[in-house]
Design an enzyme around this catalytic site. Sequence first.
Site, short mmCIF file in Angstrom:
data_model
loop_
_atom_site.label_atom_id
_atom_site.label_comp_id
_atom_site.label_asym_id
_atom_site.label_seq_id
_atom_site.Cartn_x
_atom_site.Cartn_y
_atom_site.Cartn_z
N GLU A 197 2.07 -11.23 5.72
CA GLU A 197 0.79 -10.48 6.99
C GLU A 197 1.65 -10.86 8.57
O GLU A 197 1.73 -11.51 8.82
CB GLU A 197 -0.39 -11.20 6.42
N GLU A 244 -1.82 0.31 8.00
CA GLU A 244 -1.18 -0.76 7.25
C GLU A 244 0.19 0.06 6.58
O GLU A 244 1.30 -0.24 6.64
CB GLU A 244 -1.28 -1.67 6.72
N HIS A 286 1.24 -1.30 -0.26
CA HIS A 286 -0.12 0.00 -0.37
C HIS A 286 0.60 1.17 0.36
O HIS A 286 2.12 1.29 -0.27
CB HIS A 286 -0.46 0.04 0.94
N HIS A 320 2.61 -7.29 4.39
CA HIS A 320 1.44 -6.17 4.65
C HIS A 320 1.67 -6.26 6.38
O HIS A 320 1.95 -7.51 6.97
CB HIS A 320 0.96 -7.13 3.89
ZN LIG Z 1 -1.72 -5.06 2.93
#
Ligand SMILES: [Zn+2]
Length: 327
Positions: A291, A154, A117, A209
């Site tokens: 993640e 995030e 992102h 992430h």
């Molecule tokens: Zn993400």
Amino acid sequence: MSYVGPDFETSESRRPRRGPLTVALAALVPGALLGWLVYEAVGGTGGGSGSSAGAVGAAASASAPASPTTPTRDDDKASVSAKPTLAPSVSTPAARSGSGSLKGGLTGKVIVIDPGHNPGNFQHTAAINRTVDIGTNSKECDTTGTATNSGYEEAKFTLDVAQRMRTLLQRQGATVKLTQDGDRPYGPCVDERARLGNQAHADAVVSIHADGSAAGNRGFHVILPGGVHAGAADTRTIVAPSRELGERVAGNFVRVTGTAPSNYIGDGSGLVTRTDLGGLNLSTVPKVFIECGNMRDSTDAALLTSGAWRQKAAQGISEGIVSFLRG
Ligand SMILES: [Zn+2]
């Protein structure tokens, strides 16, 4: 095991520096194996319901009252295409470590880190919502990512971990490139993220992430590319080395952070295979996503918002990459 939350001792105190070779061996041989032992003990017992994982789950549910979550757009939550196999192969990373110390040992190696992102994506929704071709289908250019309930984004987490990783890996002589460094208004799009790794001829790419799942869902997982061959997507040559990379990252992440594999995806293995992510489908070099935790769970969020924990996360991922590159 070492599931003691954010107050565990530092790795420096566990592994005092002695000499370069000792450090190398400590980091690569017993470290990797210990990581796997911990990893296997937690995640390899079928369903992740062993005593350690159970205790973690109980602690999580006791301390994390259910609260309504606000769904945030994040491509991390798409369907899982295949279950991973347990039984990661433990190769001996010691094989080629005798030729040098950690310092300078990665000279000539190219590592691309992809901070998921972009903090600016929220202000550029039209641009990031346009679709791009990921070979198998079309997908949004990029997504906003998620955030903790208190608003820690995030995108800020991913950039911080990536920058910490760059420092650690450059110290070992690697050439490190980031797909974005807080230096562009939004994105890049997922196809460009993949292309940047390909064009750099990266030896390894890791996309950073943190998840946006329900409260009570805890732990990290590594996403591996599944086999796809459609349009511009052809992962057939990277599936195997990416799995190796992912297993090394997962094992070292457990060891360094003391964090358990996900209790909600991956059957306790910490590994998930997906074929719906453009960043993986379009990669021609070994690549995984990680993640690092669930931003919507208060216990995980306490870790993710801690700079000390993010340093450990960066170290764990980096040591996984180093282990992979040293074969
Ligand atoms: Zn993400």
